[in-house]
Design a protein around this motif. Structure first.
Motif, short mmCIF file in Angstrom:
data_model
loop_
_atom_site.label_atom_id
_atom_site.label_comp_id
_atom_site.label_asym_id
_atom_site.label_seq_id
_atom_site.Cartn_x
_atom_site.Cartn_y
_atom_site.Cartn_z
N ILE A 106 0.44 2.65 1.67
CA ILE A 106 0.92 1.88 0.64
C ILE A 106 0.57 2.72 -1.01
CG2 ILE A 106 0.01 -0.01 -0.77
CD1 ILE A 106 0.77 -1.89 2.01
N THR A 107 -1.03 3.23 -0.99
CA THR A 107 -1.10 4.05 -1.90
C THR A 107 -0.41 4.84 -2.64
OG1 THR A 107 -3.29 3.86 -1.03
CG2 THR A 107 -3.18 5.06 -3.03
N LEU A 108 0.04 5.35 -1.48
CA LEU A 108 0.90 6.88 -1.34
C LEU A 108 2.48 6.25 -2.25
CD1 LEU A 108 -0.88 9.48 0.51
CD2 LEU A 108 -1.04 9.05 -1.87
N THR A 109 2.50 5.01 -1.79
CA THR A 109 4.61 4.56 -2.91
C THR A 109 4.64 4.12 -3.95
OG1 THR A 109 4.01 2.89 -0.91
CG2 THR A 109 4.92 4.85 -0.10
N GLY A 115 4.30 2.62 -6.81
CA GLY A 115 4.33 1.81 -7.58
C GLY A 115 3.10 0.42 -7.07
N THR A 116 2.46 1.63 -6.37
CA THR A 116 1.07 0.44 -5.71
C THR A 116 0.14 0.83 -5.04
OG1 THR A 116 2.36 0.41 -3.06
CG2 THR A 116 2.68 -1.08 -4.34
N LEU A 117 -0.57 0.06 -5.24
CA LEU A 117 -2.40 1.22 -4.96
C LEU A 117 -2.63 -0.20 -3.89
CD1 LEU A 117 -4.11 3.24 -6.71
CD2 LEU A 117 -5.46 1.21 -6.22
N THR A 118 -3.57 -0.17 -2.63
CA THR A 118 -4.05 -0.52 -2.06
C THR A 118 -5.84 -0.81 -2.69
OG1 THR A 118 -2.76 0.05 -0.27
CG2 THR A 118 -4.89 -1.16 0.53
N ILE A 119 -6.36 -1.72 -2.81
CA ILE A 119 -7.88 -2.21 -3.36
C ILE A 119 -9.12 -2.71 -2.26
CG2 ILE A 119 -9.13 -3.57 -5.24
CD1 ILE A 119 -7.28 -2.68 -6.87
N HIS A 173 -2.76 -3.39 -5.68
CA HIS A 173 -2.69 -3.16 -7.31
C HIS A 173 -1.22 -2.54 -7.56
CE1 HIS A 173 -3.13 -1.28 -11.32
NE2 HIS A 173 -3.30 -3.06 -11.87
N TRP A 174 -0.25 -3.54 -8.61
CA TRP A 174 1.39 -3.33 -8.82
C TRP A 174 1.08 -3.03 -9.73
CZ3 TRP A 174 5.52 -6.71 -6.24
CH2 TRP A 174 6.39 -6.10 -5.91
#
Lengths: 112, 168
Positions: B118-121, B123-127, B139-140
């Protein structure tokens, strides 16, 4: 000869994406958005550069080191981004004004 | 052989092969050094590689893993073009926010891989992860909706099915 050209193309692409990542780091408003640019583009860019090195070098120990580097960058860079963003949120770094929702904050308030 | 010992054996062989690939060992000394390093790695981290009996057919799982990798690389390319577009755009078209999604995966490895993907796709980043309630905070950069179910489908949906096939 063709191998070197293809490798150079990958290295150029990698440098280009690294550049976009750095540009994002400068232009985007807060730490979370900056991390987005930094993780994605820098991971992809560095992987591109290493892949280019591998294509030019072929299957000797130099090339293998480049391949292993790609694997480790892919594994570690998202984890680093997760750690930094979580730490930033926990120590109360505010999100940018344009933020429209923060469900993480809402849930943390419920817990306390 | 117990599960832990099997895991240790795999770690030992794997780290020794990596050492051979890295040094392209020509002398006996290098091979011996490799054996020592592989043994050290095994002592420290040996028992973590295999933690449970795997179910399902191994070939089918490898096939799903390859399918997953292709999908992941494609999504990652899209993510980079997306970031490049945002960064070059003169007005920075972002609408950031932190949303919550639900996950169905149970194994730690699977959740880690999902969070990293998810972090590498785009607009999104796992917090953060909430393992008890099975939730991920993300975080989107361009929030489309604030509904948990809908976001689960948009963000996690594309990987979760494949990862279930690979890991569980």
């Amino acid at each position: 000869m063709t191998r070197e050209v293809i490798g150079m193309v990958f290295i150029l692409l990698g440098i280009m994406f690294d550049f976009f990542g750095v540009l994002g780091l400068v232009r985007l408003p807060d730490v979370y958005n900056r991390l987005q640019a930094a993780t994605k583009c820098v991971t992809f860019g560095s992987a591109g550069i290493l892949l280019g090195v591998f294509i030019i070098q072929g299957f000797n120990n130099f090339g293998f080191k480049a391949l292993l580097g790609i694997v480790f960058i892919f594994l570690t860079s998202p984890v680093a981004a997760h750690a930094i963003s979580r730490a930033a949120h926990r120590s109360g770094i505010p999100l940018t004004k344009e933020t429209i929702i923060d469900q993480y904050q809402e849930d943390n308030e419920l817990k306390d | 052989m117990t599960l832990q010992n099997r895991s240790r054996l795999f770690v030992f062989i794997f780290s020794f092969l990596v050492w051979l690939a890295l040094t392209s060992a020509r002398d006996v000394e290098e091979v011996i050094a490799g054996l020592i390093v592989a043994a050290l790695v095994t002592i420290v981290a040996g028992k973590f590689l295999i933690t449970s009996e795997k179910s399902g057919h191994i070939i089918r799982r490898i096939f799903s893993a390859i399918k997953y990798l292709i999908k992941f690389l494609w999504e990652m390319t899209k993510a980079n073009l997306h970031v490049a577009y945002i960064v070059i755009h003169p007005y920075l078209p972002i609408k950031p926010g932190i949303v919550k999604i639900k996950i169905k995966l149970t194994k730690d490895t699977a959740i880690t891989v999902l969070a990293n993907s998810i972090t590498l796709t785009p607009g999104t980043l796992t917090i953060d992860v909430n393992p008890e309630k099975k939730e991920l905070y993300i975080h989107w950069i361009d929030v489309l909706s604030t509904d948990v179910e809908k976001n689960t489908k948009t963000i996690g949906g594309k990987f979760e099915k494949l990862l279930t096939e690979v890991f569980e």
